[in-house]
Write a protein that holds these residues in place. Structure first.
Motif, PDB file in Angstrom:
ATOM      1  N   ALA A  83      42.290  41.792  41.299  1.00 27.91           N
ATOM      2  CA  ALA A  83      40.905  41.364  41.112  1.00 27.91           C
ATOM      3  C   ALA A  83      40.321  42.146  39.941  1.00 27.91           C
ATOM      4  O   ALA A  83      40.427  43.377  39.900  1.00 27.91           O
ATOM      5  CB  ALA A  83      40.084  41.625  42.373  1.00 27.91           C
ATOM      6  N   PRO A  84      39.714  41.456  38.967  1.00 32.94           N
ATOM      7  CA  PRO A  84      39.088  42.167  37.848  1.00 32.94           C
ATOM      8  C   PRO A  84      37.953  43.049  38.353  1.00 32.94           C
ATOM      9  O   PRO A  84      37.162  42.649  39.196  1.00 32.94           O
ATOM     10  CB  PRO A  84      38.564  41.038  36.956  1.00 32.94           C
ATOM     11  CG  PRO A  84      39.340  39.822  37.355  1.00 32.94           C
ATOM     12  CD  PRO A  84      39.644  39.991  38.813  1.00 32.94           C
ATOM     13  N   VAL A  85      37.897  44.270  37.825  1.00 34.36           N
ATOM     14  CA  VAL A  85      36.825  45.196  38.179  1.00 34.36           C
ATOM     15  C   VAL A  85      35.691  44.991  37.197  1.00 34.36           C
ATOM     16  O   VAL A  85      35.821  45.278  36.009  1.00 34.36           O
ATOM     17  CB  VAL A  85      37.311  46.656  38.130  1.00 34.36           C
ATOM     18  CG1 VAL A  85      36.160  47.606  38.456  1.00 34.36           C
ATOM     19  CG2 VAL A  85      38.459  46.860  39.110  1.00 34.36           C
ATOM     20  N   SER A  86      34.568  44.478  37.682  1.00 34.57           N
ATOM     21  CA  SER A  86      33.431  44.209  36.807  1.00 34.57           C
ATOM     22  C   SER A  86      32.777  45.499  36.381  1.00 34.57           C
ATOM     23  O   SER A  86      32.555  46.405  37.174  1.00 34.57           O
ATOM     24  CB  SER A  86      32.405  43.315  37.529  1.00 34.57           C
ATOM     25  OG  SER A  86      31.259  43.141  36.719  1.00 34.57           O
ATOM     26  N   ALA A  87      32.443  45.560  35.092  1.00 32.75           N
ATOM     27  CA  ALA A  87      31.790  46.757  34.559  1.00 32.75           C
ATOM     28  C   ALA A  87      30.282  46.597  34.488  1.00 32.75           C
ATOM     29  O   ALA A  87      29.583  47.425  33.940  1.00 32.75           O
ATOM     30  CB  ALA A  87      32.334  47.063  33.161  1.00 32.75           C
ATOM     31  N   GLU A  88      29.755  45.514  35.039  1.00 26.81           N
ATOM     32  CA  GLU A  88      28.320  45.235  34.891  1.00 26.81           C
ATOM     33  C   GLU A  88      27.510  45.841  36.016  1.00 26.81           C
ATOM     34  O   GLU A  88      27.914  45.837  37.170  1.00 26.81           O
ATOM     35  CB  GLU A  88      28.097  43.722  34.867  1.00 26.81           C
ATOM     36  CG  GLU A  88      26.651  43.345  34.619  1.00 26.81           C
ATOM     37  CD  GLU A  88      26.474  41.846  34.496  1.00 26.81           C
ATOM     38  OE1 GLU A  88      25.353  41.413  34.228  1.00 26.81           O
ATOM     39  OE2 GLU A  88      27.445  41.134  34.686  1.00 26.81           O
ATOM     40  N   SER A 132      55.091  36.913  33.400  1.00 20.39           N
ATOM     41  CA  SER A 132      54.121  35.816  33.456  1.00 20.39           C
ATOM     42  C   SER A 132      52.803  36.340  34.010  1.00 20.39           C
ATOM     43  O   SER A 132      52.785  37.150  34.943  1.00 20.39           O
ATOM     44  CB  SER A 132      54.634  34.663  34.325  1.00 20.39           C
ATOM     45  OG  SER A 132      54.806  35.077  35.661  1.00 20.39           O
ATOM     46  N   THR A 133      51.716  35.890  33.394  1.00 22.64           N
ATOM     47  CA  THR A 133      50.374  36.267  33.838  1.00 22.64           C
ATOM     48  C   THR A 133      49.519  35.009  33.960  1.00 22.64           C
ATOM     49  O   THR A 133      49.690  34.066  33.179  1.00 22.64           O
ATOM     50  CB  THR A 133      49.706  37.237  32.847  1.00 22.64           C
ATOM     51  OG1 THR A 133      49.571  36.596  31.573  1.00 22.64           O
ATOM     52  CG2 THR A 133      50.517  38.511  32.698  1.00 22.64           C
ATOM     53  N   SER A 134      48.620  35.014  34.916  1.00 21.29           N
ATOM     54  CA  SER A 134      47.733  33.859  35.093  1.00 21.29           C
ATOM     55  C   SER A 134      46.453  34.329  35.763  1.00 21.29           C
ATOM     56  O   SER A 134      46.423  35.352  36.443  1.00 21.29           O
ATOM     57  CB  SER A 134      48.406  32.770  35.935  1.00 21.29           C
ATOM     58  OG  SER A 134      48.704  33.263  37.232  1.00 21.29           O
ATOM     59  N   GLN A 135      45.393  33.538  35.536  1.00 22.82           N
ATOM     60  CA  GLN A 135      44.100  33.837  36.156  1.00 22.82           C
ATOM     61  C   GLN A 135      43.528  32.572  36.774  1.00 22.82           C
ATOM     62  O   GLN A 135      43.484  31.521  36.123  1.00 22.82           O
ATOM     63  CB  GLN A 135      43.122  34.413  35.133  1.00 22.82           C
ATOM     64  CG  GLN A 135      41.774  34.806  35.739  1.00 22.82           C
ATOM     65  CD  GLN A 135      40.838  35.446  34.733  1.00 22.82           C
ATOM     66  OE1 GLN A 135      41.030  35.313  33.530  1.00 22.82           O
ATOM     67  NE2 GLN A 135      39.811  36.137  35.222  1.00 22.82           N
ATOM     68  N   ASP A 136      43.125  32.653  38.018  1.00 23.01           N
ATOM     69  CA  ASP A 136      42.510  31.530  38.703  1.00 23.01           C
ATOM     70  C   ASP A 136      41.098  31.325  38.155  1.00 23.01           C
ATOM     71  O   ASP A 136      40.277  32.244  38.176  1.00 23.01           O
ATOM     72  CB  ASP A 136      42.465  31.798  40.209  1.00 23.01           C
ATOM     73  CG  ASP A 136      42.057  30.573  41.010  1.00 23.01           C
ATOM     74  OD1 ASP A 136      40.899  30.126  40.866  1.00 23.01           O
ATOM     75  OD2 ASP A 136      42.888  30.058  41.774  1.00 23.01           O
ATOM     76  N   GLU A 158      38.650  29.576  39.299  1.00 20.83           N
ATOM     77  CA  GLU A 158      37.595  29.539  40.309  1.00 20.83           C
ATOM     78  C   GLU A 158      37.285  30.928  40.871  1.00 20.83           C
ATOM     79  O   GLU A 158      36.129  31.330  40.967  1.00 20.83           O
ATOM     80  CB  GLU A 158      37.987  28.590  41.442  1.00 20.83           C
ATOM     81  CG  GLU A 158      38.094  27.121  40.997  1.00 20.83           C
ATOM     82  CD  GLU A 158      38.426  26.207  42.158  1.00 20.83           C
ATOM     83  OE1 GLU A 158      38.587  26.724  43.293  1.00 20.83           O
ATOM     84  OE2 GLU A 158      38.534  24.988  41.938  1.00 20.83           O
ATOM     85  N   THR A 159      38.316  31.661  41.261  1.00 19.12           N
ATOM     86  CA  THR A 159      38.105  32.962  41.894  1.00 19.12           C
ATOM     87  C   THR A 159      38.133  34.124  40.899  1.00 19.12           C
ATOM     88  O   THR A 159      37.595  35.190  41.180  1.00 19.12           O
ATOM     89  CB  THR A 159      39.178  33.215  42.967  1.00 19.12           C
ATOM     90  OG1 THR A 159      40.476  33.256  42.332  1.00 19.12           O
ATOM     91  CG2 THR A 159      39.176  32.089  43.995  1.00 19.12           C
ATOM     92  N   GLY A 160      38.778  33.911  39.747  1.00 15.55           N
ATOM     93  CA  GLY A 160      38.911  34.994  38.773  1.00 15.55           C
ATOM     94  C   GLY A 160      40.068  35.923  39.062  1.00 15.55           C
ATOM     95  O   GLY A 160      40.331  36.844  38.272  1.00 15.55           O
ATOM     96  N   PHE A 161      40.763  35.727  40.190  1.00 17.43           N
ATOM     97  CA  PHE A 161      41.882  36.606  40.532  1.00 17.43           C
ATOM     98  C   PHE A 161      43.016  36.441  39.517  1.00 17.43           C
ATOM     99  O   PHE A 161      43.266  35.349  39.006  1.00 17.43           O
ATOM    100  CB  PHE A 161      42.411  36.310  41.940  1.00 17.43           C
ATOM    101  CG  PHE A 161      41.466  36.729  43.031  1.00 17.43           C
ATOM    102  CD1 PHE A 161      40.531  37.729  42.817  1.00 17.43           C
ATOM    103  CD2 PHE A 161      41.520  36.135  44.286  1.00 17.43           C
ATOM    104  CE1 PHE A 161      39.656  38.119  43.816  1.00 17.43           C
ATOM    105  CE2 PHE A 161      40.660  36.521  45.296  1.00 17.43           C
ATOM    106  CZ  PHE A 161      39.720  37.519  45.059  1.00 17.43           C
ATOM    107  N   VAL A 162      43.711  37.544  39.272  1.00 13.94           N
ATOM    108  CA  VAL A 162      44.781  37.584  38.276  1.00 13.94           C
ATOM    109  C   VAL A 162      46.112  37.827  38.973  1.00 13.94           C
ATOM    110  O   VAL A 162      46.200  38.638  39.908  1.00 13.94           O
ATOM    111  CB  VAL A 162      44.519  38.694  37.241  1.00 13.94           C
ATOM    112  CG1 VAL A 162      45.727  38.892  36.326  1.00 13.94           C
ATOM    113  CG2 VAL A 162      43.282  38.364  36.412  1.00 13.94           C
TER     114      VAL A 162
END
Length: 314
Positions: free
Chosen positions: A64-69, A178-182, A184-188
């Protein structure tokens, strides 16, 4: 009169089509043994090839991307965005941009060079021949890499060298990564394929750790440079309002440094860590065998038709 002629013509065409169809089935029936033998031979070859292909295992991690905001930082970005731009400072506006940046860094040649230097993955990447699932031992190709001496012995044409270059190894590594990002959810998802399930799992784990550390180190270095520049500008200006804005920017960079130093999972937080896969992902041996049967049958039919119509023009 004309209507009767049309009916006769249509009937004649129908009869010709029926005759041609009957002839086609007759030709195929006469050549049935050729078709059967060709199909059988192709099936045997496909099964042999499928059995000779080594198993490839895929290990992946869900992140899950860690938001810096944060609310304060968002307001600071809108208030002092232009001033920060002049100072060469990038105020965080969310995790989306950094997520894309992180995924591109993972695929980059520079990141791979550092990754290989830290973990010495070159033999497993370029010289693996097979893997024994029972002993969990990797077999290296002796014509490529000498395990006892640790020397590369492969024979290659220039500009390649016995020791694989970073450019060559990077191209091979990209095929297994291989890398991918959803959307809708933003999950990687980060995944690695390898002959060894243990190696695949270990590489994914290292990739997640290294990309977090790489982005964190970059942000720390940028924040330190920004603070030094801002402090210099504060000392050189006498405008109170401008000084207040610069102090706010300094504070934002200090917060960035504090966050980076206190957060090991700086860019990606692991939701589902990589595990050692129990089942192979490739090759699909049943599919390869079925494809061999289909292609063999088509080849047999083609041989029979060519043999009939090319050599029996009458």
């Amino acid at each position: 009169m004309n209507h009767s002629i049309d009916q006769v013509s249509n009937q004649a065409l129908a009869n010709d089509d029926e005759i041609d169809l009957r002839e086609l089935f007759s030709v195929l029936w006469k050549g049935k043994w050729i078709i059967i033998l060709t199909t059988l031979l192709a099936a045997i070859v496909a099964v042999f090839v499928a059995l000779k292909m080594p198993n490839i295992y895929r290990s992946e991690a869900l992140l899950a991307p860690v938001s810096a905001e944060s609310g304060g930082m968002a307001g600071l970005a809108s208030k002092y965005g232009a001033l920060a731009g002049l100072a060469g400072i990038s105020l965080p506006s969310g995790g989306a941009d950094k997520t894309g940046l992180g995924l591109q860094i993972i695929k980059s040649r520079q990141f791979f060079s550092q990754f290989e230097s830290r973990h010495n993955i070159l033999p497993e990447l370029m010289a693996t021949k097979s893997y024994d699932i029972n002993t969990q031992n990797i077999t290296f190709d002796p014509e490529v890499f000498n395990v006892e001496t640790g020397e590369w012995v492969r024979e290659v044409e220039p500009p390649k060298t016995p020791v694989p270059s970073i450019q060559e190894a990077h191209e091979v590594f990209k095929e297994s990564l291989s890398t991918s990002q959803d959307k809708e959810t933003g999950f990687v998802t980060i995944a690695v394929e390898h002959y060894s399930p243990v190696v695949a799992q270990q590489w994914v784990e290292w990739l997640v750790e290294d990309i977090n550390e790489t982005v964190r180190a970059q942000d720390l270095a940028q924040a330190e440079k920004s603070i030094a520049y801002l402090e210099e500008q504060i000392r050189s200006t006498s405008l109170t309002e401008l000084q207040a804005g610069l102090f706010d920017l300094v504070q934002s960079q200090i917060e960035t440094m504090m966050l980076a130093k206190a957060t090991p999972e700086y860019l990606f937080k692991t939701i589902d860590p990589a595990v050692v896969p129990e089942l192979k992902s490739k090759p699909k041996r049943a599919l390869i065998a079925a494809l061999g049967v289909v292609l063999g049958g088509m080849l047999g039919v083609l041989i029979v038709l060519i043999r009939h119509y090319a050599f029996n023009k009458e």
